[in-house]
Scaffold this active site. Structure first.
Site, PDB file in Angstrom:
ATOM      1  N   HIS A   1     -18.942  14.439 -32.415  1.00 34.72           N
ATOM      2  CA  HIS A   1     -19.245  13.739 -33.665  1.00 34.72           C
ATOM      3  C   HIS A   1     -20.599  14.080 -34.256  1.00 34.72           C
ATOM      4  O   HIS A   1     -21.008  13.446 -35.235  1.00 34.72           O
ATOM      5  CB  HIS A   1     -19.199  12.226 -33.468  1.00 34.72           C
ATOM      6  CG  HIS A   1     -17.845  11.703 -33.140  1.00 34.72           C
ATOM      7  ND1 HIS A   1     -16.971  11.245 -34.091  1.00 34.72           N
ATOM      8  CD2 HIS A   1     -17.204  11.595 -31.961  1.00 34.72           C
ATOM      9  CE1 HIS A   1     -15.854  10.846 -33.506  1.00 34.72           C
ATOM     10  NE2 HIS A   1     -15.967  11.052 -32.212  1.00 34.72           N
TER      11      HIS A   1
ATOM     12  N   LYS B   1     -25.140   2.721 -45.250  1.00 38.95           N
ATOM     13  CA  LYS B   1     -24.890   3.461 -44.014  1.00 38.95           C
ATOM     14  C   LYS B   1     -26.132   3.331 -43.145  1.00 38.95           C
ATOM     15  O   LYS B   1     -27.149   2.789 -43.590  1.00 38.95           O
ATOM     16  CB  LYS B   1     -24.588   4.931 -44.306  1.00 38.95           C
ATOM     17  CG  LYS B   1     -25.576   5.591 -45.295  1.00 38.95           C
ATOM     18  CD  LYS B   1     -25.206   7.016 -45.617  1.00 38.95           C
ATOM     19  CE  LYS B   1     -24.103   7.156 -46.646  1.00 38.95           C
ATOM     20  NZ  LYS B   1     -22.874   7.704 -46.160  1.00 38.95           N
ATOM     21  N   ARG B   2     -26.071   3.816 -41.904  1.00 36.17           N
ATOM     22  CA  ARG B   2     -27.273   3.821 -41.081  1.00 36.17           C
ATOM     23  C   ARG B   2     -28.415   4.491 -41.827  1.00 36.17           C
ATOM     24  O   ARG B   2     -28.187   5.428 -42.609  1.00 36.17           O
ATOM     25  CB  ARG B   2     -27.000   4.589 -39.766  1.00 36.17           C
ATOM     26  CG  ARG B   2     -26.158   3.847 -38.763  1.00 36.17           C
ATOM     27  CD  ARG B   2     -26.746   2.517 -38.395  1.00 36.17           C
ATOM     28  NE  ARG B   2     -27.938   2.645 -37.587  1.00 36.17           N
ATOM     29  CZ  ARG B   2     -27.971   2.565 -36.265  1.00 36.17           C
ATOM     30  NH1 ARG B   2     -26.853   2.330 -35.593  1.00 36.17           N
ATOM     31  NH2 ARG B   2     -29.095   2.671 -35.596  1.00 36.17           N
TER      32      ARG B   2
ATOM     33  N   LYS C   1     -29.647  11.414 -43.779  1.00 37.25           N
ATOM     34  CA  LYS C   1     -28.793  10.783 -44.797  1.00 37.25           C
ATOM     35  C   LYS C   1     -29.541  10.620 -46.129  1.00 37.25           C
ATOM     36  O   LYS C   1     -28.956  10.322 -47.148  1.00 37.25           O
ATOM     37  CB  LYS C   1     -28.273   9.435 -44.302  1.00 37.25           C
ATOM     38  CG  LYS C   1     -27.340   9.577 -43.080  1.00 37.25           C
ATOM     39  CD  LYS C   1     -26.806   8.244 -42.616  1.00 37.25           C
ATOM     40  CE  LYS C   1     -26.069   8.294 -41.291  1.00 37.25           C
ATOM     41  NZ  LYS C   1     -24.648   8.670 -41.400  1.00 37.25           N
TER      42      LYS C   1
ATOM     43  N   THR D   1     -17.389   8.561 -43.212  1.00 37.46           N
ATOM     44  CA  THR D   1     -16.109   7.886 -43.426  1.00 37.46           C
ATOM     45  C   THR D   1     -16.229   6.852 -44.552  1.00 37.46           C
ATOM     46  O   THR D   1     -15.229   6.526 -45.190  1.00 37.46           O
ATOM     47  CB  THR D   1     -15.610   7.190 -42.139  1.00 37.46           C
ATOM     48  OG1 THR D   1     -16.713   6.560 -41.492  1.00 37.46           O
ATOM     49  CG2 THR D   1     -14.982   8.198 -41.198  1.00 37.46           C
TER      50      THR D   1
ATOM     51  N   LYS E   1     -13.763   5.513 -47.936  1.00 38.36           N
ATOM     52  CA  LYS E   1     -13.473   4.116 -48.300  1.00 38.36           C
ATOM     53  C   LYS E   1     -13.774   3.881 -49.777  1.00 38.36           C
ATOM     54  O   LYS E   1     -13.011   3.239 -50.492  1.00 38.36           O
ATOM     55  CB  LYS E   1     -14.304   3.156 -47.437  1.00 38.36           C
ATOM     56  CG  LYS E   1     -13.925   3.218 -45.964  1.00 38.36           C
ATOM     57  CD  LYS E   1     -14.937   2.527 -45.050  1.00 38.36           C
ATOM     58  CE  LYS E   1     -14.678   2.939 -43.599  1.00 38.36           C
ATOM     59  NZ  LYS E   1     -15.816   2.680 -42.713  1.00 38.36           N
TER      60      LYS E   1
END
Ligand code: 26W
Length: 803
Positions: free
Chosen positions: A356, A544-545, A550, A652, A656
């Site tokens: 992952h 998100k984290r 990111k 992911t 969504k």
């Protein structure tokens, strides 16, 4: 599922209420009403649960076990009601009893036994396996404390323990009689028994692993699989009896605590691997417990141990459960008397591995000494695997010591868990096309060349029952009205919605649904944060984290830039925007924590500046978890998927948002690429450095963030404002971010992508101005999202890996 009618439900509920609480309904608390409802529903599921197991036994079906350190389930009540098809009747019956179902649903604590993407994926997979009638179960740890709760105090993240079990959990069943013994430490001696060398383990510490089973209810099919989570207890007594009888009470309890601590906490870090012995204990603990119970059950079914791999598949969610490989070999050799060759062959055919992440700092490697001491028998087996593997390599690459050292499982005093996973399993998969290609061509290229047949891609997916049907009921109804219910069981049929988008009325409906969802979220924001946001503004969301790669910093810098520009030009003609953030930082990740603080400080300043307030607002929502995501996603117009290319394995939440009709602004990273392929490039906004360029720059060392800073006025202005007192009198407050961008040369290319990001945002603004066209694009996103259902992903795992 038995048929339920309103009247019988009311009777059963009232009866159960009295039995469990000793009270009449009207005297009970809402918590009690929730608990009684949960336990009643669990009761309904029991027959299907038993029948499912009997069916698997009778048909001698292959069973899949998904081993994961994390299952980020969220709440279960409404999902179970939906999958059982009884939500409406329950809602009506409860209403007759003066109980609001939606209120009870909000009372349920999130089961937050995971960090982020990896744990949530595991939860989506469980639902898909049950709903596709696949015999697949989860195996993990029942952490006493889940992922910490986040509070924001003076802009900073503060971590608070998540004591989720304080509320009785109606969904789990403790099965003490199915406990297993786990052995730590001690010594192993190879002894001669009937002319055979047999490993004997002495002086170990025994810990009891107690399983708690949660039913995993399939959608409208009567299938109920099992999520089995293990909890650590002392074997004999509540405490160290010897110490207790000598009157040394504190030492007696210390022992009990030390055993129970194995399953006390979830490690809240998904960015940095830390070689903590407690974590290694956790890993072996649940792997050994899970395997022992699987093999017991298999043998009970009269399974011939040599055919194990024909009836059992074990999947490991990243390397965290990779000790299943040596543990299975141990059981097969030491307990079942098989030869090494037989045990190795069966293990290899049974186990499959998913990677992952390629972030090297997240790759697990354990110090040899630690494994040797904690798991002496397991270490001997790993050593043997390594030796045999290195011998194979030697015959394939004679004399190439470098390559052999690179690929070895044990090197430089460490056991490399990813290497063990690749060598010991028959399948290695990445989680999106680009990610798998990077594994094959770069990160794991030596292994790919050696075992090309093992590598494959399985692009992630999301459970569309939770992430569409449940969280966006009005959109669900609109879809059913237009294309029927077929898409629920066959999500690819969402594509039928595409033709309906020519109809202006449908677009109008889409618009109304989104606005409704935005009004709900605006209310929630007002109630929880006391910030008024305009539901007609663009809801622009990054949840998100919090992580360097990111790039929440990129998002925040462009907001700061926009703020500057509006102040310069108060008449600027743009659509109003509400910027929404949520996410937790690992407690030890200082950069990420600094980013949270920056967002909060920027939010404070902007939200209190009347000059810009009809145009922009910034909201950082506290304590991001599954339930909060469920509120934000249906209300979002623009989904921010802006990781530095090559770094996000898949993502992911991107799927969504798409499924709920948001447009995506994205880099070509992870599954964003496949989202673009499916929805078409006109219906997504792409920007930023591409993965090939990133790799190229890595090879040529060709990036200097200082140059960009010095040569671009807007970049300079916005970066300077981090430290010049604009946002805080304490000029050191955002030093970590500032240094990261300049002194440490901007590892994640924030400044490099800044301008291209701003342009892309301008494009978003233009697109949004043509509302009808925007709605159509949203509709196309929904229609094209079926391929990202985890049903598709699980079907691929099933067809190509597990069978
Ligand atoms: C050892 C510490 C640790 C713990 C967890 C390191 C790394 C992890 C996970 C692998 C991090 C993770 O959740 N990865 C995410 O997995 C998702 C599901 O495949 C992907 O969608 C995300 O892109 C990936 O970051």
């Amino acid at each position: 599922m038995k048929n339920i009618n309103k009247e019988s439900f009311k009777k059963e509920y009232s009866k159960r209420f009295l039995e469990l609480t000793g009270k009449r309904i009207e005297d009970g608390t809402n918590e009690q009403k929730y608990y009684v409802l949960g336990s009643l529903i669990r009761g309904y599921v029991m027959n299907d649960w038993l029948n499912t197991q009997s069916r698997y036994k009778k048909n001698n079906k292959k069973e899949i076990y998904y081993f994961s350190m994390e299952f980020l389930i969220g709440r279960l009540l409404s999902d179970n009601l939906i999958n059982l098809g009884i939500r409406e009747v329950c809602q009506e019956a409860l209403a007759d009893l003066n109980i609001k179902l939606t209120e009870l649903e909000e009372l349920e604590n999130d089961q937050g036994l995971g960090n982020g993407g990896l744990g949530r994926l595991a939860a989506c997979f469980l639902d898909s396996m049950s709903s596709l009638s696949i015999a697949g179960h989860g195996c993990g740890i029942r952490y006493k404390y889940g992922f910490f709760n986040q509070k924001i105090i003076e802009g900073k993240q503060v971590e608070v323990p998540d004591n989720w079990l304080k509320q009785d959990n109606p969904w789990e069943v403790k099965k003490k009689d199915e406990s297993e013994i786990i052995k730590f430490g001690g010594e192993v001696r190879l002894e001669n028994v009937n002319n055979k060398l047999v490993a004997k383990h002495y002086n170990y510490e025994a810990v009891l692993a107690v399983p708690y089973d949660t039913p995993v209810v399939g959608y409208d099919n009567g299938v109920v699989n099992t999520l089995r989570l293990w909890s650590a207890e002392t074997v004999n007594d509540e405490f160290n009896f010897e110490a207790f009888s000598k009157g040394d009470f504190s030492r007696a309890y210390e022992y009990k605590n030390s055993v129970e601590s194995i399953t006390s906490i979830l490690y809240p870090d998904d960015s940095n691997y830390e070689g903590k012995i407690l974590r290694l204990k956790q890993e072996y603990f649940f792997v050994s417990a899970g395997l022992q119970s699987i093999i017991k059950k298999y043998k009970n079914k009269n399974g011939e141990i040599r055919k194990l791999n024909e009836k059992i598949a074990i999947h490991i969610n990243d390397t965290h459960p990779v000790l299943v490989i040596p543990e299975l070999i141990r059981i097969l050799i030491d307990e079942e008397g098989l030869s090494w060759e037989e045990a190795w062959d069966i293990t290899n055919k049974t186990v499959a591995y998913t990677n992952h992440t390629i972030l090297s700092e997240a790759l697990e490697k354990w110090p040899v000494d630690m494994i040797k001491k904690l798991l002496p028998r397991i270490f001997l087996i790993i050593e043997e695997i390594n030796e045999r593997f290195c011998r194979e390599l030697w015959s394939r690459y004679p004399g190439d010591w470098d390559k052999i050292a690179q690929m070895a499982i044990i090197a430089d005093g460490y056991v490399k868990m990813a290497h063990l996973a690749i060598v010991g399993s028959h399948s290695v998969n990445g989680v999106a096309k680009l990610h798998t290609e990077i594994l094959k061509k770069r990160e794991m290229v030596d292994f790919y060349n050696y075992y090309p047949e093992k590598f494959n891609n399985k692009t992630n997916g999301i459970n569309h029952r939770r992430w569409l049907l449940k969280i966006n009921p009005n959109l669900r109804d609109l879809l059913i009205e237009n294309i029927g219910e077929g898409f629920i069981k066959d999500p690819l049929r969402l594509i039928e919605f595409k033709d309906k988008l020519e109809d202006k009325l449908v677009l109008e409906e889409l618009c109304i649904i989104k606005l409704d969802n935005k009004i709900n979220l605006a209310d929630y924001i007002y109630n929880t944060k006391n910030i008024k946001v305009d539901p007609r503004s663009i809801f622009d969301t990054q949840i998100k984290r919090i992580h360097g790669y990111k790039r929440q910093v990129l998002n925040c810098l462009r907001i700061m830039d926009l703020y500057n520009r509006i102040l310069e030009n108060p008449c600027m003609n743009i659509n109003n925007r509400t910027f929404i953030f949520a996410g937790k930082a690992a407690p030890g990740y200082l950069l990420a924590k600094n980013v949270i603080e920056l967002i909060n400080v920027v939010a404070d300043k902007i939200n209190n500046d009347k000059r810009v307030n009809d145009k922009i607002k910034v909201v950082f929502m506290e304590n991001y978890n599954v339930s909060l995501a469920e509120k934000i996603i249906p209300a979002t117009d623009l989904s921010e998927q802006i990781s530095m290319a090559t770094k996000e394995a898949s993502g992911t939440s991107n799927m969504k948002f798409m499924m709920n009709g948001a447009l995506t602004i994205a880099t070509l990273d992870g599954a964003n690429i496949e989202i673009k392929e499916n929805v078409g490039e006109d219906n997504i906004i792409i920007f930023g450095t591409k993965s090939e360029e990133v790799l190229e720059i890595y090879n040529n060392h060709g990036y200097y963030s200082y140059d960009l800073y010095n040569n671009d006025y807007r970049i300079k202005r916005v970066v300077d404002s981090l430290v010049d007192g604009t946002y805080s009198n304490d000029r050191e407050r955002f030093r970590i971010i500032y240094d990261n961008l300049l002194r440490y040369n901007d590892e994640f290319f924030v400044l490099k992508d800044f301008n291209s990001y701003l342009k892309a945002q301008d494009k978003v603004d233009k697109l949004y101005s043509d509302r009808c066209n925007w709605q159509k694009k949203c509709g196309l996103n929904i229609a094209s999202s079926g391929v990202f259902s985890s049903d598709r992903t699980i079907q691929e795992y099933f067809n190509e890996i597990w069978s």
